[in-house]
Structure formats: C-alpha cells, structure tokens
Design a protein around this motif. Structure first.
Motif, PDB file in Angstrom:
ATOM      1  N   LEU A   1     -16.278 -16.264 -53.765  1.00 17.84           N
ATOM      2  CA  LEU A   1     -16.707 -16.722 -55.084  1.00 17.84           C
ATOM      3  C   LEU A   1     -15.895 -17.964 -55.421  1.00 17.84           C
ATOM      4  O   LEU A   1     -14.682 -17.885 -55.628  1.00 17.84           O
ATOM      5  N   HIS A   2     -16.548 -19.108 -55.437  1.00 17.57           N
ATOM      6  CA  HIS A   2     -15.864 -20.383 -55.655  1.00 17.57           C
ATOM      7  C   HIS A   2     -15.647 -20.598 -57.148  1.00 17.57           C
ATOM      8  O   HIS A   2     -16.575 -20.493 -57.944  1.00 17.57           O
ATOM      9  N   ARG A   3     -14.399 -20.904 -57.500  1.00 16.62           N
ATOM     10  CA  ARG A   3     -14.010 -21.041 -58.910  1.00 16.62           C
ATOM     11  C   ARG A   3     -14.209 -22.460 -59.414  1.00 16.62           C
ATOM     12  O   ARG A   3     -14.132 -23.414 -58.653  1.00 16.62           O
ATOM     13  N   ARG A   4     -14.381 -22.583 -60.692  1.00 10.56           N
ATOM     14  CA  ARG A   4     -14.499 -23.902 -61.332  1.00 10.56           C
ATOM     15  C   ARG A   4     -13.157 -24.626 -61.368  1.00 10.56           C
ATOM     16  O   ARG A   4     -13.093 -25.828 -61.269  1.00 10.56           O
ATOM     17  N   THR A   5     -12.082 -23.900 -61.554  1.00 11.87           N
ATOM     18  CA  THR A   5     -10.779 -24.509 -61.811  1.00 11.87           C
ATOM     19  C   THR A   5      -9.862 -24.565 -60.600  1.00 11.87           C
ATOM     20  O   THR A   5      -8.758 -25.061 -60.706  1.00 11.87           O
ATOM     21  N   SER A   6     -10.294 -24.083 -59.450  1.00 10.60           N
ATOM     22  CA  SER A   6      -9.408 -24.019 -58.292  1.00 10.60           C
ATOM     23  C   SER A   6     -10.187 -24.304 -57.021  1.00 10.60           C
ATOM     24  O   SER A   6     -11.376 -24.016 -56.937  1.00 10.60           O
ATOM     25  N   ARG A   7      -9.497 -24.834 -56.040  1.00 11.28           N
ATOM     26  CA  ARG A   7     -10.144 -25.075 -54.751  1.00 11.28           C
ATOM     27  C   ARG A   7     -10.175 -23.820 -53.898  1.00 11.28           C
ATOM     28  O   ARG A   7     -10.936 -23.731 -52.951  1.00 11.28           O
TER      29      ARG A   7
END
Length: 150
Positions: free
Chosen positions: A118-124
């Motif tokens: 699950l790719h986050r908005r605030t982190s790579r």
C-alpha cells in the motif's frame, strides 16, 4: 518467509536502485578504460570491471539480506495478526498493538509475490502486509476506496 523475500525483491529491484547499480558499474568500466589507456595493459581494465561487478553484487546482496532480516524481526514466527476493513479505515491488530489507518493515507495498492504493498501519500516506503491478511474481497474494497480518492 515468502513475505520477507517479497519485500527483499521489492527493495532490490526498485528502478532507482537498478539505475544506480548500472551507473556504478559504468563508472568502474570507464575508470578501467582510463587506467588501461595510461598503463597500456588490458589486465588493469579487467580488474576495474571485476571490482565494479563485485561491489555492485555485494551491495545488492547486503541490501536484500537487510530487507529480509528487518521484515523477519518485525514479524516473528508464531505471532498472530488480524486485519479488518471498514468503510473508511483499515484495522490492524497484534498481541501488543492495535492501529487504524484511514484509506486516504494511501495512493495505490500493488499485489506482488505474496505481499500487498500500500503506497503512502507522505512516504516513499510502502505499507506492506502479507497477502493472507488481505483476502480477495478486502483487496477489491481497497482498490475501490483508492480509486475513489483519485
């Protein structure tokens, strides 16, 4: 175990990591060409090429081993996990911790090699769960929630 190897492959084969490995090896090739031109011996060139290959391979092995080790240390064998998927939040529960994460935190979902990324908005760095904790109906729910956010 399959989950930790999936995370290791994800870390190892990120496009930026592959590009850095290629550039590092190219640097050693060009340095070897320069050294061979100055000394006039092809053995020097071969030495630089082999040194670059060993350095690239060694760093990749270390990176993979570290990723696998870190995942295994976070998910000890025998620990029980549970997940739940509501209308707006995802619940994750272990023996010592309970957390809720809003779907709005994530941008997209990728399922690969026994893991759900699950790719986050605030982190790579992605939030990663074993595929066993995110059944097919939950994956469809996550996909629907993430597509609504776009």
């Amino acid at each position: 175990m399959r989950y930790s190897r999936a995370v290791g492959r994800y870390v190892l084969f990120r496009p930026l990591r592959v590009a850095m490995a290629v550039m590092l090896e190219a640097g050693f090739v060009f340095a070897g060409m320069g050294a061979a031109a100055n000394t006039g011996t092809p053995v020097t060139f071969l030495g630089y090429v082999l040194a670059g290959a060993v350095l690239v391979a060694g760093s990749n092995v270390c990176l993979y081993a570290f990723a696998v080790w870190s995942v295994r240390s976070q998910l000890p064998i025998g620990e029980e996990w549970a997940t739940g998927f509501g209308a707006e939040k995802m619940l994750e529960e272990t023996a010592g911790r309970r957390s809720q994460t809003a779907y709005s935190v994530f941008t997209r979902m990728t399922v690969r090699d026994g893991a759900v990324f699950l790719h986050r908005r605030t982190s790579r760095s992605p939030y990663v769960l074993p595929v066993e904790l995110v059944p097919a109906d939950a994956q469809q729910l996550l996909s629907a929630r993430l597509s609504q956010r776009e």
